[in-house]
Design a protein around this motif. Sequence first.
Motif, PDB file in Angstrom:
ATOM      1  N   UNK A  90       0.814  -1.217   0.000  1.00 42.52           N
ATOM      2  CA  UNK A  90       0.000   0.000   0.000  1.00 42.52           C
ATOM      3  C   UNK A  90       0.846   1.266   0.000  1.00 42.52           C
ATOM      4  N   UNK A  91       2.085   1.159   0.454  1.00 39.74           N
ATOM      5  CA  UNK A  91       2.960   2.329   0.499  1.00 39.74           C
ATOM      6  C   UNK A  91       3.306   2.774  -0.919  1.00 39.74           C
ATOM      7  N   UNK A  92       2.916   3.985  -1.326  1.00 39.58           N
ATOM      8  CA  UNK A  92       3.156   4.417  -2.715  1.00 39.58           C
ATOM      9  C   UNK A  92       4.624   4.641  -3.041  1.00 39.58           C
ATOM     10  N   UNK A  93       5.483   4.855  -2.054  1.00 43.30           N
ATOM     11  CA  UNK A  93       6.890   5.124  -2.340  1.00 43.30           C
ATOM     12  C   UNK A  93       7.648   3.884  -2.784  1.00 43.30           C
ATOM     13  N   UNK A  94       7.018   2.689  -2.694  1.00 43.65           N
ATOM     14  CA  UNK A  94       7.680   1.449  -3.108  1.00 43.65           C
ATOM     15  C   UNK A  94       7.219   0.984  -4.483  1.00 43.65           C
ATOM     16  N   UNK A  95       6.444   1.780  -5.210  1.00 42.70           N
ATOM     17  CA  UNK A  95       5.852   1.318  -6.461  1.00 42.70           C
ATOM     18  C   UNK A  95       6.873   1.177  -7.597  1.00 42.70           C
ATOM     19  N   UNK A  96       7.927   1.957  -7.583  1.00 43.09           N
ATOM     20  CA  UNK A  96       8.898   1.884  -8.666  1.00 43.09           C
ATOM     21  C   UNK A  96       9.646   0.553  -8.597  1.00 43.09           C
ATOM     22  N   UNK A  97       9.792  -0.149  -9.736  1.00 45.88           N
ATOM     23  CA  UNK A  97      10.422  -1.480  -9.707  1.00 45.88           C
ATOM     24  C   UNK A  97      11.852  -1.468  -9.170  1.00 45.88           C
ATOM     25  N   UNK A  98      12.610  -0.405  -9.427  1.00 44.30           N
ATOM     26  CA  UNK A  98      14.009  -0.360  -8.990  1.00 44.30           C
ATOM     27  C   UNK A  98      14.173   0.469  -7.721  1.00 44.30           C
ATOM     28  N   UNK A  99      13.822   1.764  -7.816  1.00 41.05           N
ATOM     29  CA  UNK A  99      14.037   2.657  -6.671  1.00 41.05           C
ATOM     30  C   UNK A  99      13.089   2.328  -5.516  1.00 41.05           C
ATOM     31  N   UNK A 100      11.916   1.827  -5.851  1.00 38.87           N
ATOM     32  CA  UNK A 100      11.004   1.433  -4.785  1.00 38.87           C
ATOM     33  C   UNK A 100      11.556   0.269  -3.974  1.00 38.87           C
ATOM     34  N   UNK A 101      12.144  -0.708  -4.645  1.00 34.56           N
ATOM     35  CA  UNK A 101      12.745  -1.843  -3.931  1.00 34.56           C
ATOM     36  C   UNK A 101      13.965  -1.406  -3.124  1.00 34.56           C
ATOM     37  N   UNK A 102      14.780  -0.510  -3.698  1.00 32.01           N
ATOM     38  CA  UNK A 102      15.935  -0.014  -2.951  1.00 32.01           C
ATOM     39  C   UNK A 102      15.490   0.779  -1.720  1.00 32.01           C
ATOM     40  N   UNK A 103      14.419   1.551  -1.878  1.00 32.71           N
ATOM     41  CA  UNK A 103      13.894   2.311  -0.739  1.00 32.71           C
ATOM     42  C   UNK A 103      13.340   1.366   0.323  1.00 32.71           C
ATOM     43  N   UNK A 104      12.712   0.303  -0.113  1.00 32.90           N
ATOM     44  CA  UNK A 104      12.206  -0.680   0.851  1.00 32.90           C
ATOM     45  C   UNK A 104      13.352  -1.386   1.572  1.00 32.90           C
ATOM     46  N   UNK A 105      14.430  -1.686   0.883  1.00 27.81           N
ATOM     47  CA  UNK A 105      15.564  -2.365   1.502  1.00 27.81           C
ATOM     48  C   UNK A 105      16.243  -1.494   2.551  1.00 27.81           C
ATOM     49  N   UNK A 106      16.036  -0.166   2.475  1.00 26.40           N
ATOM     50  CA  UNK A 106      16.600   0.725   3.490  1.00 26.40           C
ATOM     51  C   UNK A 106      15.658   0.963   4.660  1.00 26.40           C
ATOM     52  N   UNK A 107      14.443   0.424   4.585  1.00 24.13           N
ATOM     53  CA  UNK A 107      13.485   0.623   5.673  1.00 24.13           C
ATOM     54  C   UNK A 107      13.903  -0.177   6.905  1.00 24.13           C
ATOM     55  N   UNK A 108      13.312   0.175   8.037  1.00 26.49           N
ATOM     56  CA  UNK A 108      13.706  -0.426   9.310  1.00 26.49           C
ATOM     57  C   UNK A 108      13.482  -1.931   9.323  1.00 26.49           C
ATOM     58  N   UNK A 109      12.274  -2.360   8.963  1.00 35.64           N
ATOM     59  CA  UNK A 109      11.945  -3.773   9.054  1.00 35.64           C
ATOM     60  C   UNK A 109      12.718  -4.600   8.023  1.00 35.64           C
ATOM     61  N   UNK A 110      13.008  -4.016   6.865  1.00 31.64           N
ATOM     62  CA  UNK A 110      13.808  -4.745   5.880  1.00 31.64           C
ATOM     63  C   UNK A 110      15.229  -4.956   6.384  1.00 31.64           C
ATOM     64  N   UNK A 111      15.789  -3.957   7.060  1.00 33.90           N
ATOM     65  CA  UNK A 111      17.126  -4.108   7.646  1.00 33.90           C
ATOM     66  C   UNK A 111      17.104  -5.173   8.746  1.00 33.90           C
ATOM     67  N   UNK A 112      16.029  -5.200   9.540  1.00 32.77           N
ATOM     68  CA  UNK A 112      15.900  -6.227  10.576  1.00 32.77           C
ATOM     69  C   UNK A 112      15.849  -7.616   9.947  1.00 32.77           C
ATOM     70  N   UNK A 113      15.089  -7.767   8.852  1.00 34.45           N
ATOM     71  CA  UNK A 113      15.016  -9.056   8.169  1.00 34.45           C
ATOM     72  C   UNK A 113      16.385  -9.481   7.630  1.00 34.45           C
ATOM     73  N   UNK A 114      17.137  -8.523   7.116  1.00 32.57           N
ATOM     74  CA  UNK A 114      18.459  -8.851   6.589  1.00 32.57           C
ATOM     75  C   UNK A 114      19.429  -9.236   7.700  1.00 32.57           C
ATOM     76  N   UNK A 115      19.398  -8.481   8.801  1.00 31.29           N
ATOM     77  CA  UNK A 115      20.298  -8.774   9.921  1.00 31.29           C
ATOM     78  C   UNK A 115      19.982 -10.131  10.533  1.00 31.29           C
ATOM     79  N   UNK A 116      18.714 -10.540  10.488  1.00 29.31           N
ATOM     80  CA  UNK A 116      18.330 -11.815  11.094  1.00 29.31           C
ATOM     81  C   UNK A 116      18.905 -13.020  10.361  1.00 29.31           C
ATOM     82  N   UNK A 117      19.216 -12.878   9.078  1.00 29.90           N
ATOM     83  CA  UNK A 117      19.757 -14.010   8.306  1.00 29.90           C
ATOM     84  C   UNK A 117      21.230 -13.829   7.968  1.00 29.90           C
TER      85      UNK A 117
END
Length: 317
Positions: free
Chosen positions: A87-114
């Motif tokens: 639902x977050x409109x800032x993640x809609x772009x296929x490239x920059x949206x995914x990069x922006x999501x990867x910098x979000x708090x929960x995405x960083x937590x998911x990465x650190x967990x593995x």
Amino acid sequence: MAKLSHRYLRRQLATIFEDEEPRSRITWLFDTALAVLIVVNVSCVILESVESIRRDLAFVFDLLEHAATTIFATEYVLRVWACVDLREPSYRDPLWGRLRYMRSFFAVVDLVSVLPAIVGFFGAADLRVLRLLRLLRMLKLVRHSTTFGLLFAVLREERQSISALLFVLLLTVTIAGSLMFMIENERQPEVFTSIPVAMWWAIETLTTVGYGDIVPMTAAGRVIGGVVSIVGIGTLALFSGLITVGFLDQLRNYREQHAKPHVVIAESSIAIVQNFAVPEAKDACAGATMPAVCPHCGVAIAKSAAAHRPGGESLRA
């Protein structure tokens, strides 16, 4: 056709991964299963620190760790792939949206967990440290908790007031530490060796911990210690009250936004009454009043209709 199936699958995954309210039943089941896996995995990390248990259940611990790492890594990759349909409109772009999501708090937590487990597979670091870093997977539970969401909302709304209180605490620690160093350094040069050490004493006093490792001996130092203790009690009480009031406000807003509608069903029957505005026409012969339109069927009554007397004689209009 394959492209449409990929889009459909991605949208379904986005529905499951959606963190905002309201959540679907599938999302709730997924979050529950993931939470159970995190609790089991963290419990294994804790029990693994016991030598006797680790020696007897080493194979089980390794198997659970490999399974959890595979599931968490797959979840992370799928979340990054499906984030464009959130639902977050800032993640809609296929490239920059995914990069922006990867910098979000929960995405960083998911990465650190593995990441510790993946690095450990290649033998690039101390395994003991990596085992402890796996405890960071508990942070993944924050995503599925409404309480933590409300707490984060409180911190965002009250950030200016909290910043002011933290500034007061920092100012008190700095001033008190400097004064205590000037006063107590001559009396206890081996204890109050520097201003940072005296600031550590101020932090202990402000938080009312009082470990007893650093204690003022002079009268002036004890007076300053009493003042710092009183300031600490008042500041921390104000901080607690601020957080409590903000949390109650956010909780009330959450309940109002997610309140369920109440339907009240009447026990007795409901009667619907319709009023008709009926023009009246007078009987020319008898002077009686007759309706011009039937109030039941709406058919016009002819003015020439015959009227009957009570005795049985008919009259013509």
